[in-house]
Design an enzyme around this catalytic site. Structure first.
Site, PDB file in Angstrom:
ATOM      1  N   HIS A  91      -9.033  -3.696  10.401  1.00 58.75           N
ATOM      2  CA  HIS A  91      -9.026  -3.552   8.950  1.00 58.75           C
ATOM      3  C   HIS A  91      -9.497  -4.829   8.240  1.00 58.75           C
ATOM      4  CE1 HIS A  91      -7.626   0.328   7.676  1.00 58.75           C
ATOM      5  NE2 HIS A  91      -6.430   0.258   8.215  1.00 58.75           N
ATOM      6  N   GLY A 127       3.425   2.946  10.280  1.00 59.79           N
ATOM      7  CA  GLY A 127       3.251   2.216  11.537  1.00 59.79           C
ATOM      8  C   GLY A 127       3.099   0.721  11.332  1.00 59.79           C
ATOM      9  N   ALA A 128       2.174   0.352  10.442  1.00 60.26           N
ATOM     10  CA  ALA A 128       1.902  -1.068  10.248  1.00 60.26           C
ATOM     11  C   ALA A 128       1.018  -1.241   9.018  1.00 60.26           C
ATOM     12  CB  ALA A 128       1.199  -1.646  11.465  1.00 60.26           C
ATOM     13  N   MET A 129       0.845  -2.489   8.594  1.00 54.25           N
ATOM     14  CA  MET A 129       0.083  -2.741   7.381  1.00 54.25           C
ATOM     15  C   MET A 129      -0.797  -3.979   7.538  1.00 54.25           C
ATOM     16  SD  MET A 129      -0.653  -1.705   4.428  1.00 54.25           S
ATOM     17  CE  MET A 129      -1.973  -2.574   3.565  1.00 54.25           C
ATOM     18  N   GLU A 130      -2.056  -3.825   7.113  1.00 55.37           N
ATOM     19  CA  GLU A 130      -3.095  -4.828   7.373  1.00 55.37           C
ATOM     20  C   GLU A 130      -3.187  -5.936   6.337  1.00 55.37           C
ATOM     21  OE1 GLU A 130      -3.666  -1.566   6.491  1.00 55.37           O
ATOM     22  OE2 GLU A 130      -5.363  -1.403   5.115  1.00 55.37           O
ATOM     23  N   ASN A 131      -2.121  -6.281   5.628  1.00 52.82           N
ATOM     24  CA  ASN A 131      -2.164  -7.346   4.621  1.00 52.82           C
ATOM     25  C   ASN A 131      -2.991  -8.542   5.110  1.00 52.82           C
ATOM     26  OD1 ASN A 131       0.055  -5.832   3.405  1.00 52.82           O
ATOM     27  ND2 ASN A 131       1.254  -6.723   5.071  1.00 52.82           N
ATOM     28  N   GLU A 169      -9.700   4.103   6.391  1.00 52.60           N
ATOM     29  CA  GLU A 169      -8.834   4.599   7.460  1.00 52.60           C
ATOM     30  C   GLU A 169      -9.590   5.400   8.519  1.00 52.60           C
ATOM     31  OE1 GLU A 169      -6.168   3.324   8.001  1.00 52.60           O
ATOM     32  OE2 GLU A 169      -5.523   2.516   6.060  1.00 52.60           O
ATOM     33  N   GLU A 185       0.845  -1.181   0.000  1.00 53.03           N
ATOM     34  CA  GLU A 185       0.000   0.000   0.000  1.00 53.03           C
ATOM     35  C   GLU A 185       0.895   1.251   0.000  1.00 53.03           C
ATOM     36  OE1 GLU A 185      -2.734   0.384   3.297  1.00 53.03           O
ATOM     37  OE2 GLU A 185      -3.769   2.030   2.328  1.00 53.03           O
ATOM     38  N   GLU A 228      -4.966  -2.631  12.871  1.00 54.66           N
ATOM     39  CA  GLU A 228      -4.707  -3.517  11.732  1.00 54.66           C
ATOM     40  C   GLU A 228      -5.670  -4.701  11.753  1.00 54.66           C
ATOM     41  OE1 GLU A 228      -3.007  -1.998   9.688  1.00 54.66           O
ATOM     42  OE2 GLU A 228      -2.015  -0.615  11.070  1.00 54.66           O
TER      43      GLU A 228
HETATM   44  N1  ARG Z   1      -2.968   0.939   5.778  1.00 56.76           N
HETATM   45  C1  ARG Z   1      -1.917   1.213   6.716  1.00 56.76           C
HETATM   46  C2  ARG Z   1      -2.610   1.560   8.014  1.00 56.76           C
HETATM   47  O1  ARG Z   1      -3.047   2.625   8.277  1.00 56.76           O
HETATM   48  C3  ARG Z   1      -1.000   2.306   6.313  1.00 56.76           C
HETATM   49  C4  ARG Z   1      -0.120   2.029   5.152  1.00 56.76           C
HETATM   50  C5  ARG Z   1       0.341   3.260   4.516  1.00 56.76           C
HETATM   51  N2  ARG Z   1       1.506   3.072   3.744  1.00 56.76           N
HETATM   52  C6  ARG Z   1       1.985   3.995   2.901  1.00 56.76           C
HETATM   53  N3  ARG Z   1       3.116   3.766   2.334  1.00 56.76           N
HETATM   54  N4  ARG Z   1       1.367   5.077   2.624  1.00 56.76           N
HETATM   55  O2  ARG Z   1      -2.889   0.745   8.779  1.00 56.76           O
HETATM   56 ZN    ZN Z   2      -5.174   1.854   8.684  1.00 55.11          ZN
END
Ligand code: ARG
Ligand code: ZN
Length: 860
Positions: free
Chosen positions: A296, A256-260, A315, A117, A293
């Site tokens: 999400h 911070g983190a990513m919800e894959n 978000e 993302e 996360e």
């Molecule tokens: N979806 C992620 C979160 O808020 C954020 C990732 C954003 N990454 C980026 N490179 N813009 O949990």
């Molecule tokens: Zn998020």
């Protein structure tokens, strides 16, 4: 190129399935992608791709002749695709170790991980890298067994094998998803394991992974995850949908983190927590981000965004969900105040500057620039307003309908609003303006009247100019304004109402009988921060003091104290300090918080904290001297601490405890208040010895850090002693970041000198975003006195950093460049210097589109 929301067009092909094969070699990783496509409109097939080395391409098993396709800078175009379903197979080479952007597949501490993302998947293979392209994913990873013992991807592991020193694993994700949710991890990781049984009886295997040396700091994130899973079932009826849930902590991460899907990747700063290395604030952050996360999985993954303009759909909603989760888990009042502080300092500042945008932006050049406090936090406030207007049961009905209608699809903010409206049979047409208009509205209370026995008031609204949106063209917002009426004589609440302000100006009445004059009553306005607006009403010092002690809304009680402090600081700034009694009122408020022995210690600590530089700056007319504001601020802070030093010492001493560490609200509150006293005593002066003792006695990072921060402002031998020990005994890299950050933010005369030394320190890093930001962004964002030094030295330092860092990490550089966005607010000399920095940045050769967008928007 700039993209516009209005230009959305559906895709001419669907990618029904994608099979990925990663062959991890020493330098290069070969990615074979097999796409099954179906024409839905036809014409040329234009896929996204960036920094890929194309090895081969075939359609339906036949190698493509060179003239059948074309490679652009960021595209792969197949001129004449078949007119019925077909298979496109490409092989590309990528180099994760050279990927300093940390977008796509990259290396972190020798391990491989992904961040897709918003637009990182195109750096892995050719694809429709946009969220409305939802496909079934399978993935096979093959790598060296010793170097990469752990292989992970989304969904269920369906195969595994080995031969010689290589091994492989294959995965199948049963849920269709857009490319931004793809993830792969390969590395030498350790971890912990837990179990959660969903309410319908599915056993979920929970796995938290990190580098081996950090595995002793994972328990809290596992606990946080379990609490989040339970809360989402109880609050929204939402259950987890796979048999396994992985969280992987990596040291190098842009955000911070990513919800894959099923495989979250986290910045270590948002996963690791242990008493010796993490503060109470860090524990809260881990709890909040792990929950975010996890949430999400429904608000983001099961129902995703049609295009990136809709980002706040997932978000804003998910931040709202994590905020209310934390309110339920910790203290509602404290969490709310913490969140409102972010809105008023960071978000209102964004609204007032060149980057102001609606929570649903109309255009972007680099999407990564729009992961903002506006899209996230103001977006969450907009969601909160639905809940306020509809009531919890109504909001829940809306959420149920939203998931029922849209599960498995990619939708828009309008779809969400329709679900809320339809589920409750209400008209939310006007509410759309929160999505189309930028800026912070001001709600003003004027005209208080008593007619017979009824108290009525007039509320009006306005919203300042923002880029491309003059105030004169803005339409009134639909604003829920929560109000209460208090009787000054008795201190009692007469009535409480939720007024819905929909016009430029409207008159509302309280119920309940009143007598006498309107001045016998006080209105508590915008209770609970019921809308993301600035509330204005003329209040006397006595009325503010009345609210600070009598309002039964804890947010507004705190806010009244903030207004009292603000007056004192602004009087000091304008030189009116001698004339009024504003400092006396501030001292009385400060003292009352100290003496409120029965009050919640966290709230008492919050009531001791005065507003910060950014918030105060928003109250001043353009053209002010920022250093003069810093001086007024610190002079009032000192005056408060000195006036109350006896009480501060007393409260400080009374809060000592040698009980073992825990993160219950009572312990957190005790430390918060005790450390607030420490900070103030340090400010009053002559507390160095005691600060060293505080450091030596500390049983946890919260207390250690508080002592180091208390000493950081003055060049003393105690500062050298404690900072030296702090660094020597740092238990992990995150603690080293704190050591860097506390020096970079120190309100010290030698701040820039210190920061330049830090950048030359052996432990400094330009490639690790956490380390880099701990020094450089902290200096620019949290050290206004040094950043705005009159000679421009602070600006020049940051300008050079933006230019240099832009060569390796565009996202980090672009954020940093945002530091110059406030140039119009300051005096001509500083404004000129800052503007010159932006101009210098813009003309840098080879500048990224990310930084270019921020710099050019800032100059407009
Ligand atoms: N979806 C992620 C979160 O808020 C954020 C990732 C954003 N990454 C980026 N490179 N813009 O949990
Ligand atoms: Zn998020």
């Amino acid at each position: 190129v700039e993209k516009f929301r209005k230009d959305y067009a559906a895709l001419p092909y669907s990618i029904d399935s994608v099979d990925l094969d990663f062959n991890v070699q020493t330098d290069e990783t070969l990615v074979t992608s097999t796409l099954k496509l179906t024409p839905t409109g036809g014409g040329p097939l234009v896929l996204d791709g960036e920094d890929l080395r194309l090895v081969s391409a075939e359609v339906d098993g036949k190698e493509l002749p060179k003239d059948a396709y074309e490679l652009g800078e960021e595209t792969f175009t197949l001129h004449k695709p078949p007119s019925s379903p077909f298979t496109l197979k490409t092989v590309v080479g990528i180099e994760p170790a050279k990927n300093t952007q940390l977008s796509g597949l990259y290396e972190s501490s020798g391990n491989l991980c992904t961040q897709c993302e918003a637009e990182g998947f195109r750096r892995i293979t050719y694809f429709y890298d946009r969220p409305d392209c939802m496909s079934a994913f399978t993935c096979r990873v093959e790598a060296d067994k010793k170097k990469f013992p752990i292989l992970l991807s989304n969904g269920n592991e369906v195969g595994r094998g080995e031969s010689g020193d290589r091994h492989w694993a294959s995965f199948e994700d049963p849920f269709k998803k857009p490319s931004y949710l793809f993830a792969l991890v390969a590395g030498d990781l350790g971890g912990i394991q837990g179990k959660f049984t969903t309410k319908s009886g599915r056993d979920v295997d929970l796995r938290i992974w990190s580098e081996h040396r950090n595995c002793d700091q994972l328990d809290w994130s596992l606990e946080s995850l379990k609490r989040a899973m339970k809360w989402d079932e109880e609050t929204y009826g939402l259950e987890y949908d796979l048999d396994v849930y992985h969280v992987v902590a990596v040291e190098d991460f842009n955000m911070g983190a990513m919800e894959n899907k099923g495989l979250n990747v986290f910045n270590t700063a948002c996963v690791l927590a242990a008493p010796q290395t993490a503060t109470d604030g860090d524990y809260d952050r881990v709890l909040g981000v792990v929950a975010h996360e996890y949430f999400h999985n429904w608000s983001g993954n099961r129902v995703t965004c049609r295009d990136w303009f809709q980002l706040t759909l997932k978000e804003g909603l998910t931040v709202y969900r994590d905020q209310t989760f934390t309110e339920d888990q910790t203290s509602r009042a404290v969490k709310r105040i913490d969140d409102v502080r972010v809105m008023r300092s960071a978000q209102f500042a964004q609204d007032a500057g060149p980057m102001a945008h609606p929570i649903r932006p109309e255009s972007y050049v680099a999407m990564d620039n729009f992961y903002t406090v506006t899209v996230y936090n103001k977006g969450a406030e907009v969601i909160r307003m639905y809940a306020t207007l509809l009531g919890w049961p109504g909001f829940r009905k809306g959420m149920d309908l939203y998931f029922q209608r849209h599960d498995g699809t990619a939708v828009t903010c309008d779809d969400f609003r329709s679900a809320m409206a339809d589920a409750n049979s209400v008209d939310l047409t006007q509410f759309e303006r929160w999505y189309t208009q930028a800026g912070t509205p001001t709600v003003t209370l004027s005209d208080k009247k008593i007619d017979g026995e009824t108290f009525s008031l007039t509320l009006s609204q306005s919203c300042a100019d923002t880029p491309n949106q003059p105030a004169s063209e803005k339409q009134p917002f639909h604003i829920p304004v929560s109000c209460a009426l208090f009787d000054k004589k008795t201190g009692k609440k007469v009535d409480e109402q939720l007024f819905e302000l929909r016009e430029a100006s409207q008159t509302f009445s309280f119920s309940g009988t009143v007598t006498g004059s309107p001045d016998d009553y006080v209105v508590s306005l915008l209770r609970g921060f019921s809308a993301p607006v600035t509330a204005k009403q003329e209040l006397t010092q006595d009325e503010l003091l009345f609210l600070a002690s009598n309002d039964d809304d804890s947010l507004n009680r705190w806010d009244a104290a903030q207004q009292i402090y603000t007056r004192a600081i602004l009087d000091e700034f304008t030189g009116d300090a001698g004339k009024g009694d504003s400092l006396d009122a501030a001292v009385a408020t400060f003292r009352a918080a100290l003496n409120d022995k029965s009050g919640d210690p966290s709230l008492r600590a919050l009531n001791l904290a005065v507003p910060g530089f950014s918030e105060l700056g928003l109250k001043l007319d353009d053209g002010f001297d920022p250093v003069k504001l810093c001086e007024a601020l610190s002079s009032v802070k000192k005056a408060l601490a000195r006036a109350c030093s006896t009480e501060l010492k007393e409260v400080y001493a009374s809060l000592y405890s040698d009980a073992p560490y825990d993160v219950e609200a009572a312990s957190v509150g005790r430390r918060r208040l005790r450390n607030a006293c420490l900070a103030n005593l340090a400010r009053a002066g002559g507390f160095e010895q005691q600060s060293v003792k505080h450091y030596e006695d500390a049983q946890c990072m919260t207390d250690q850090l508080a002592a180091a921060v208390a000493l950081a402002g003055e060049a003393t031998k105690e500062r050298e002693e404690v900072l030296g020990k702090f660094y020597e005994s740092a238990g992990n890299e995150l603690v080293v970041n704190k050591w860097f950050a506390l020096q970079a933010s120190a309100d010290a005369d030698d701040a820039l000198e210190t920061v330049k030394k830090l950048v030359a320190h052996e432990a400094f890093s330009r490639t690790n975003p956490n380390r880099y930001r701990a020094v450089v962004n902290t200096f620019a964002g949290a050290n206004p006195r040094a950043f705005h030094a009159a000679d421009g030295s602070g600006y020049a330092f940051i300008r050079d950093e933006v230019i240099q860092t832009d060569k390796t990490n565009n996202q980090v550089a672009a954020r940093l460049c945002g530091s110059f966005g406030t140039w119009k607010k300051y005096d001509a000399k500083r404004g000129g210097l800052m503007k010159a920095c932006l101009e210098e940045i813009v003309k840098t050769e080879g500048l990224s589109k990310d930084t270019f967008e921020i710099a050019t928007r800032s100059l407009k």
